[in-house]
Design a protein around this motif. Structure first.
Motif, mmCIF file in Angstrom:
data_model
loop_
_atom_site.group_PDB
_atom_site.id
_atom_site.type_symbol
_atom_site.label_atom_id
_atom_site.label_comp_id
_atom_site.label_asym_id
_atom_site.label_seq_id
_atom_site.Cartn_x
_atom_site.Cartn_y
_atom_site.Cartn_z
ATOM 1 N N ARG A 1 32.957 61.447 79.029
ATOM 2 C CA ARG A 1 33.714 62.649 79.352
ATOM 3 C C ARG A 1 35.224 62.427 79.393
ATOM 4 N NH1 ARG A 1 30.753 66.682 82.612
ATOM 5 N NH2 ARG A 1 28.620 66.592 81.864
ATOM 6 N N ASN B 1 36.908 64.225 76.034
ATOM 7 C CA ASN B 1 37.264 65.646 75.943
ATOM 8 C C ASN B 1 37.804 66.144 77.281
ATOM 9 O OD1 ASN B 1 34.856 65.697 77.312
ATOM 10 N ND2 ASN B 1 34.030 67.458 76.220
ATOM 11 N N MET C 1 36.665 66.217 80.171
ATOM 12 C CA MET C 1 35.763 66.996 81.001
ATOM 13 C C MET C 1 35.830 66.548 82.459
ATOM 14 S SD MET C 1 34.420 69.513 79.687
ATOM 15 C CE MET C 1 33.034 70.566 79.406
ATOM 16 N N MET D 1 37.745 68.577 85.327
ATOM 17 C CA MET D 1 37.222 69.702 86.095
ATOM 18 C C MET D 1 36.832 69.304 87.512
ATOM 19 S SD MET D 1 34.770 71.360 83.254
ATOM 20 C CE MET D 1 33.875 72.386 84.418
ATOM 21 N N ARG E 1 47.580 69.866 75.049
ATOM 22 C CA ARG E 1 46.800 70.945 75.650
ATOM 23 C C ARG E 1 45.322 70.567 75.601
ATOM 24 N NH1 ARG E 1 46.677 75.839 73.073
ATOM 25 N NH2 ARG E 1 45.523 76.629 74.863
ATOM 26 N N GLU F 1 42.679 72.314 75.729
ATOM 27 C CA GLU F 1 41.830 73.136 74.861
ATOM 28 C C GLU F 1 41.870 72.621 73.415
ATOM 29 O OE1 GLU F 1 44.151 74.723 76.897
ATOM 30 O OE2 GLU F 1 42.706 75.213 78.455
ATOM 31 N N ARG G 1 39.607 69.659 73.073
ATOM 32 C CA ARG G 1 38.175 69.994 73.093
ATOM 33 C C ARG G 1 37.725 70.638 71.790
ATOM 34 N NH1 ARG G 1 38.505 72.006 79.254
ATOM 35 N NH2 ARG G 1 38.463 69.947 80.205
ATOM 36 N N LYS G 2 38.676 71.188 71.024
ATOM 37 C CA LYS G 2 38.298 71.696 69.707
ATOM 38 C C LYS G 2 38.098 70.549 68.723
ATOM 39 C CE LYS G 2 40.328 76.064 70.663
ATOM 40 N NZ LYS G 2 41.620 76.739 70.863
ATOM 41 N N MET H 1 31.113 68.603 72.237
ATOM 42 C CA MET H 1 30.215 67.935 73.175
ATOM 43 C C MET H 1 28.865 68.642 73.243
ATOM 44 S SD MET H 1 30.977 66.563 76.960
ATOM 45 C CE MET H 1 29.778 65.553 77.806
ATOM 46 N N PHE I 1 25.347 68.580 75.672
ATOM 47 C CA PHE I 1 25.000 68.147 77.020
ATOM 48 C C PHE I 1 23.522 67.784 77.140
ATOM 49 C CE2 PHE I 1 28.753 70.691 77.160
ATOM 50 C CZ PHE I 1 29.565 70.058 78.085
ATOM 51 N N TYR J 1 31.096 81.738 68.911
ATOM 52 C CA TYR J 1 32.006 81.820 70.059
ATOM 53 C C TYR J 1 33.270 80.977 69.912
ATOM 54 C CZ TYR J 1 33.879 81.880 74.728
ATOM 55 O OH TYR J 1 34.737 82.017 75.783
ATOM 56 N N GLY J 2 33.078 79.731 69.475
ATOM 57 C CA GLY J 2 34.229 78.844 69.334
ATOM 58 C C GLY J 2 35.266 79.385 68.356
ATOM 59 N N ILE K 1 37.185 82.567 70.081
ATOM 60 C CA ILE K 1 38.241 82.251 71.050
ATOM 61 C C ILE K 1 39.445 81.620 70.366
ATOM 62 C CG2 ILE K 1 36.778 82.037 73.091
ATOM 63 C CD1 ILE K 1 36.917 79.018 72.723
ATOM 64 N N ARG L 1 26.826 75.012 67.704
ATOM 65 C CA ARG L 1 27.977 75.623 68.373
ATOM 66 C C ARG L 1 29.155 74.649 68.420
ATOM 67 N NH1 ARG L 1 26.565 77.319 74.259
ATOM 68 N NH2 ARG L 1 26.618 75.086 74.571
ATOM 69 N N GLY M 1 36.463 74.556 73.761
ATOM 70 C CA GLY M 1 37.905 74.789 73.780
ATOM 71 C C GLY M 1 38.335 76.085 74.438
ATOM 72 N N GLN N 1 39.272 82.510 79.665
ATOM 73 C CA GLN N 1 38.275 82.927 78.666
ATOM 74 C C GLN N 1 36.867 82.679 79.189
ATOM 75 O OE1 GLN N 1 39.890 80.581 75.433
ATOM 76 N NE2 GLN N 1 40.486 82.413 74.294
#
Lengths: 250, 285
Positions: free
Chosen positions: A47, A50, A52, A55, A78, A80, A83-84, A88, A90, A106-107, A110, A159, B179, B184
């Motif tokens: 983790r 990315n 993670m 958090m 940044r 975000e 993470r693009k 990942m 899970f 979704y990806g 956004i 995804r 991301g 969001q």
């Protein structure tokens, strides 16, 4: 140059020292397996790439984590964006309670992409890459929650692929699945390594041996041994590694 | 009978006994409710007609009506919800998704839980000091609604936090991992998923706002109002105050008016609640 790399990384949860001076480099298009007993820090290490761990309250990270040579914990990056580039998957399949199509799209959405044709093409390509297209192509409008566990996990892979990352992190992706679904995920990893760098955490040593080029053994937050998978399993340099892979502890 | 059989028998008796107690409890609650409804209906049902619904209060019981209270309650609930719902949900989102879970967070959490249990008259005093006097809003419907929103906000915050907490963490992780920003993630996933439960909290909060009387009496809502609220500065009354006023009069005729008012208050509450329930069911599947 390594695709991803850590230099002297130390990670603390409050007073717990969860990762100790971990230095490791992973080449592009390699599959690297992380093994070790529960609580050894392998998921925490995964983790890092990315961010993670950000958090969780009370986490402190020292050292450098590099993605394509750039420090991703540097103030200017940044999270975000990272993470693009670093997808990942899970342990527990976690599709959104939306349609199959929307899960994969979704990806893109956004990211402000609204070109319908492009989204449709990307969804199809991602589902094909995740070896799910043939099973769901006629029911893309159905809820993702109606899929089986193994299908859900491949949907989660699709995804992650849709935003075109270069690295994919997998945190025990097959441990909640039945043997057949699990085998499908392994086949998929073989296929994906042509285009992606993959880091996979697993409790299953046969799985590590089957899918990975290199294997890292973690114990109590330390990287004990990191070597070619064959070498590590056939000829471990450290006693702890040997004890773990032969099942004497862990 | 061997010890195992004896034990099993005892457990079975306990099981049955508990079931009987639970059913009795339910029946008791239901009987009281039915008794209340029948009693009120017997007194007041005859009084409900168009004249009663459209008339202002009067010193003649047969000419009096509830239009002022009905309109006051209606506008007050709308304004209260318009203030308390966004602020309450916003506060809950901050506390649950953005705020750190350290001692300050826990301190705030305990205080909000306590606020939900503070007697309503205390909110009335706060509203009197803060809105009526200090902000010079006078005995307006705005002052009343602001006071009422303070009263129901803790309920909304607590139930929204519970709703957000019930969303599996995997959803957050999944969203972040592709991301998405925190906002969001909240807007696309957490709020839609938790919306039905949030709505349940809002229903409870609004039902409470409709029934509360004490804080509005404290800030000086009138009992004799012969006009409808025209704007936020208008003086106003609400149904419970109107009912209270009629109950406290000696004449039997006014007691019948009160019973009819109670029926209308129940209808009004059920109506608002059923709208919310319909919305909730629409969104939860």
């Amino acid at each position: 140059m390594y695709k991803v790399e850590t230099r002297d990384v130390n990670l603390f949860y409050g007073n717990t020292h969860a990762l100790k001076n971990v230095t490791m480099g992973i080449l592009e298009y390699q599959v690297v397996a992380m093994i070790g007993p529960s609580g050894c820090g392998k998921s925490t290490y995964l983790r890092l790439f990315n961010r993670m761990n950000d958090m969780i309250d009370g986490v402190r990270i020292e050292g450098e984590v590099l993605l394509s040579g750039k420090d991703i914990y540097n103030g200017g990056t940044r999270v975000e964006e990272i993470r693009k580039k670093v997808g990942m998957v899970f342990q527990k399949p976690n599709p959104f309670p939306k349609t199959i199509f929307e899960n994969v799209a979704y990806g893109l959405r956004i990211n402000g992409i609204s070109n319908k044709k492009f989204i449709e093409e990307t969804v199809e390509r991602s589902l094909k890459q995740a070896a799910l297209w043939d099973e769901v192509k006629d029911e893309l409008k159905k809820s993702a929650l109606a899929l089986s566990g193994g299908q859900q996990q491949r949907l989660c892979i699709a995804r992650a692929l849709a935003v075109e990352p270069s690295v994919i992190l997998m945190d025990e992706p097959a441990s909640a699945l039945d043997p057949i679904s699990s085998a499908k995920i392994e086949e998929l990893i073989w296929e994906l390594k042509k285009k992606y760098t993959i880091i996979i955490v697993t409790h299953n040593m046969q799985q590590a041996a089957r899918v990975s080029d290199k294997t890292a053994f973690f114990y109590l937050g330390e990287l004990i041994e990191f070597n070619d998978t064959k070498e590590l399993f056939m000829n471990p340099k450290h006693e702890r590694t040997q004890n773990y892979i032969t099942g004497r502890f862990g | 009978m061997n010890p195992f059989e004896l034990h099993a028998l005892k457990q079975r008796i306990k099981d049955i006994a508990f079931r009987v107690i639970a059913i009795l409890g339910l029946l008791f609650a239901l009987c009281v409710l039915i008794l209340l409804l029948v009693n009120v209906a017997a007194d007041g049902l005859g009084r409900i007609n168009l004249q009663f619904l459209t008339s202002f209060p009067s010193r003649h019981a047969d000419k009096a009506g509830i239009v002022a209270g009905l309109a006051g309650s209606f506008f007050m609930v709308i304004i209260t919800a318009a203030i308390a719902v966004p602020v309450g949900i916003g506060a809950a989102i901050y506390l649950e998704e953005y705020g750190r879970k350290n001692w300050i967070g826990r301190f705030i959490e305990i205080n909000i839980a306590n606020l939900a249990g503070v007697p309503s008259i205390v909110y009335g005093l706060l509203g009197l000091g803060l809105f009526v006097r200090w902000m010079s809003l006078d005995r307006s419907i705005l002052a009343g609604s602001l006071t009422m929103s303070l009263l129901i906000m803790p309920v909304i915050i607590i139930s929204t936090r519970e709703a957000l907490r019930a969303v599996p963490n995997g959803i957050r992780e999944a969203s972040f991992a592709v991301g998405a920003t925190r906002w969001q993630t909240i807007w696309h996933h957490l709020l839609p998923i938790s919306f039905p439960s949030i709505l349940t909290g809002i229903i409870l909060a609004i039902s409470r706002a409709i029934g509360e009387t004490a804080p509005l009496i404290t800030i000086g809502a009138l009992t004799y109002v012969t006009f409808l609220p025209k704007n936020l500065d208008s003086a106003f009354t609400i149904l419970p105050i109107q009912i209270y006023n009629w109950v406290s009069r000696p004449q039997q005729e006014f007691h019948e008016n009160a019973a009819a008012g109670i029926i209308m208050l129940l209808v009004f509450t059920l109506l608002l609640n059923s709208i919310a329930i319909i919305l909730r069911n629409r969104f939860s599947r």
